[in-house]
Design a protein around this motif. Structure first.
Motif, mmCIF file in Angstrom:
data_model
loop_
_atom_site.group_PDB
_atom_site.id
_atom_site.type_symbol
_atom_site.label_atom_id
_atom_site.label_comp_id
_atom_site.label_asym_id
_atom_site.label_seq_id
_atom_site.Cartn_x
_atom_site.Cartn_y
_atom_site.Cartn_z
ATOM 1 N N PHE A 123 0.834 -1.192 0.000
ATOM 2 C CA PHE A 123 0.000 0.000 0.000
ATOM 3 C C PHE A 123 0.877 1.253 0.000
ATOM 4 C CE2 PHE A 123 -2.092 -3.399 2.357
ATOM 5 C CZ PHE A 123 -3.273 -3.534 1.631
ATOM 6 N N PRO A 124 0.410 2.322 -0.615
ATOM 7 C CA PRO A 124 1.168 3.588 -0.564
ATOM 8 C C PRO A 124 1.197 4.124 0.863
ATOM 9 C CG PRO A 124 -0.992 3.928 -1.572
ATOM 10 C CD PRO A 124 -0.819 2.442 -1.417
ATOM 11 N N THR A 125 2.380 4.529 1.314
ATOM 12 C CA THR A 125 2.520 4.979 2.701
ATOM 13 C C THR A 125 1.782 6.278 2.984
ATOM 14 O OG1 THR A 125 4.620 6.022 2.072
ATOM 15 C CG2 THR A 125 4.720 3.817 3.032
ATOM 16 N N VAL A 126 1.361 6.983 1.929
ATOM 17 C CA VAL A 126 0.661 8.245 2.141
ATOM 18 C C VAL A 126 -0.658 8.034 2.886
ATOM 19 C CG1 VAL A 126 -0.565 8.179 -0.056
ATOM 20 C CG2 VAL A 126 -0.038 10.382 0.988
ATOM 21 N N VAL A 151 8.124 6.156 13.262
ATOM 22 C CA VAL A 151 7.575 5.916 11.926
ATOM 23 C C VAL A 151 8.613 5.258 11.024
ATOM 24 C CG1 VAL A 151 6.701 7.032 9.839
ATOM 25 C CG2 VAL A 151 5.915 7.787 12.075
ATOM 26 N N TYR A 152 9.828 5.785 11.021
ATOM 27 C CA TYR A 152 10.858 5.236 10.136
ATOM 28 C C TYR A 152 11.236 3.815 10.525
ATOM 29 C CZ TYR A 152 11.423 10.121 8.703
ATOM 30 O OH TYR A 152 11.209 11.390 8.235
ATOM 31 N N THR A 153 11.271 3.544 11.820
ATOM 32 C CA THR A 153 11.555 2.173 12.268
ATOM 33 C C THR A 153 10.460 1.221 11.818
ATOM 34 O OG1 THR A 153 12.759 3.004 14.208
ATOM 35 C CG2 THR A 153 12.014 0.719 14.268
ATOM 36 N N TYR A 217 10.891 12.706 3.395
ATOM 37 C CA TYR A 217 10.377 14.083 3.434
ATOM 38 C C TYR A 217 8.914 14.154 3.865
ATOM 39 C CZ TYR A 217 8.924 18.697 1.724
ATOM 40 O OH TYR A 217 8.416 19.967 1.636
ATOM 41 N N MET A 218 8.084 13.226 3.410
ATOM 42 C CA MET A 218 6.636 13.347 3.572
ATOM 43 C C MET A 218 6.202 13.325 5.037
ATOM 44 S SD MET A 218 3.708 11.021 1.762
ATOM 45 C CE MET A 218 4.350 9.525 2.540
ATOM 46 N N PHE A 219 6.642 12.315 5.797
ATOM 47 C CA PHE A 219 6.241 12.224 7.194
ATOM 48 C C PHE A 219 6.855 13.348 8.023
ATOM 49 C CE2 PHE A 219 5.411 7.860 5.824
ATOM 50 C CZ PHE A 219 4.165 7.641 6.386
ATOM 51 N N ALA A 220 8.075 13.730 7.699
ATOM 52 C CA ALA A 220 8.706 14.837 8.424
ATOM 53 C C ALA A 220 7.933 16.127 8.208
ATOM 54 C CB ALA A 220 10.153 14.997 7.966
ATOM 55 N N LEU A 221 7.433 16.352 7.017
ATOM 56 C CA LEU A 221 6.666 17.565 6.722
ATOM 57 C C LEU A 221 5.385 17.621 7.539
ATOM 58 C CD1 LEU A 221 6.228 20.097 4.941
ATOM 59 C CD2 LEU A 221 5.111 18.597 3.274
ATOM 60 N N LYS A 229 13.511 21.971 14.587
ATOM 61 C CA LYS A 229 13.379 20.518 14.644
ATOM 62 C C LYS A 229 13.288 19.901 13.247
ATOM 63 C CE LYS A 229 11.173 20.304 19.188
ATOM 64 N NZ LYS A 229 9.985 19.864 19.959
ATOM 65 N N LYS A 230 13.394 20.717 12.229
ATOM 66 C CA LYS A 230 13.297 20.208 10.874
ATOM 67 C C LYS A 230 14.506 19.349 10.535
ATOM 68 C CE LYS A 230 10.486 23.959 8.970
ATOM 69 N NZ LYS A 230 10.414 25.070 7.995
ATOM 70 N N THR A 231 14.281 18.400 9.652
ATOM 71 C CA THR A 231 15.375 17.564 9.153
ATOM 72 C C THR A 231 15.961 18.191 7.887
ATOM 73 O OG1 THR A 231 13.785 16.218 7.937
ATOM 74 C CG2 THR A 231 14.382 15.477 10.139
ATOM 75 N N GLY A 232 17.002 17.578 7.351
ATOM 76 C CA GLY A 232 17.676 18.131 6.183
ATOM 77 C C GLY A 232 16.774 18.376 4.989
ATOM 78 N N PRO A 233 15.976 17.385 4.548
ATOM 79 C CA PRO A 233 15.083 17.628 3.416
ATOM 80 C C PRO A 233 14.097 18.759 3.659
ATOM 81 C CG PRO A 233 15.329 15.271 3.782
ATOM 82 C CD PRO A 233 16.010 15.956 4.932
ATOM 83 N N LEU A 234 13.572 18.867 4.886
ATOM 84 C CA LEU A 234 12.660 19.976 5.195
ATOM 85 C C LEU A 234 13.396 21.306 5.149
ATOM 86 C CD1 LEU A 234 10.432 18.707 8.147
ATOM 87 C CD2 LEU A 234 9.845 18.919 5.745
#
Length: 283
Positions: A123-126, A151-153, A217-221, A229-234
């Motif tokens: 399934f798409p994670t979105v 989430v990433y784990t 990027y998606m979940f971090a956004l 607290k933003k990550t690199g992609p954000l």
């Protein structure tokens, strides 16, 4: 015989040329981004040349030293590194225990649990965004880097578990039986005997989970709102506004985000490839 040899040589030459062309097409964007990160803004916008006419480090200085309360790119990279590192460690713990349990338990291995390991990726994670957002808000973990680790784990652990099952299957059970005869418990045998022998698989699983978390990027956004607290992609996305895009720092930031992956995992790329190939082969 001579014709056959010439035909074979020609086929090899054509195949080699095709491989070279494909590789060049794949690395061309990265080379262009890298060289363009050393160009001034006017040159980026006006000339589509490969090599910079005016070499400058201004883009990197702006990125690393022009810090504001809204934009602190070194802090963004630090957040990404910590989230990715903790994700890799948590994934290794979950996947190694789960993979070993499935490998050594015939009922689990034949059961539905092992067959549904990769169901998450169907399934798409979105579709998980809204439920996870509501769950983390309810638990007080919204705008917390711990939510990203969870989430990433959860996203990386099923694949890593499936991967490690094959590695544990390739390790003879006689080693554990010999250790138990010598008085070692199952936990000691797992930590001191099984895990070292499964090192290529652990390296592969750790690298996969780290890379998965590093570039997400998606979940971090959705789950992170505070600037610091933003990550690199954000953080990289802050250089692209609606009316104006800071192409110089944006290109430099893209290079800095890609660089740790190359630096950290280039020395262990052999283990990474070996993990994906050897893990799927059973003797």
């Amino acid at each position: 015989m001579k014709r056959w040899f010439l035909a074979k040589s020609l086929n090899s030459l054509i195949a080699g040329m095709l491989v070279v062309i494909i590789i060049l097409l794949m690395i061309w964007p990265f080379v262009y981004i890298f060289l363009s990160s050393f160009k001034p803004m006017k040159e980026i916008m006006s000339r589509a040349t490969l090599l910079p006419k005016e070499f400058t480090l201004r883009n990197y200085r702006t990125l690393l030293f022009a810090r504001t309360p809204v934009r602190d790119f070194p802090r963004f990279l630090y957040n990404s590194f910590m989230v990715s590192l903790i994700t890799a460690l948590c994934t290794l713990v979950v996947a190694s225990v789960g993979g070993y349990s499935i490998s050594r338990n015939a009922r689990l291995k034949r059961g539905i649990a092992s067959r549904l390991l990769l169901l998450l990726y169907v399934f798409p994670t979105v579709i998980l965004l809204v439920p996870l957002y509501k769950a983390f808000v309810s638990f007080g973990l919204y705008d917390n880097l711990a939510s990203l680790v969870i989430v990433y784990t959860a996203l990386a652990a099923p694949f890593c578990t499936w991967l490690l099952v094959s590695f544990f299957d390739s390790i003879p059970r006689d080693l554990e039986e010999s250790a138990s005869i010598d008085g070692a418990s199952s936990t000691v045998a797992f930590v001191r005997i099984i895990l070292p022998l499964a090192a290529p698989g652990l390296v592969t699983a750790g690298a996969y989970s780290f890379i998965t978390a590093w570039g997400e990027y998606m979940f971090a956004l959705v789950l992170i709102s505070s600037n610091l607290k933003k990550t690199g992609p954000l953080g990289l996305a802050t250089f692209a506004a609606e009316q104006y895009v800071e192409w110089g720092p944006l290109l430099a930031g893209a290079i800095l985000i890609m660089l740790p992956v190359f630096v950290l995992f280039l020395p262990i790329s052999g283990y990474f490839i070996k993990g994906f190939t050897a893990g799927a082969v059973k003797e």
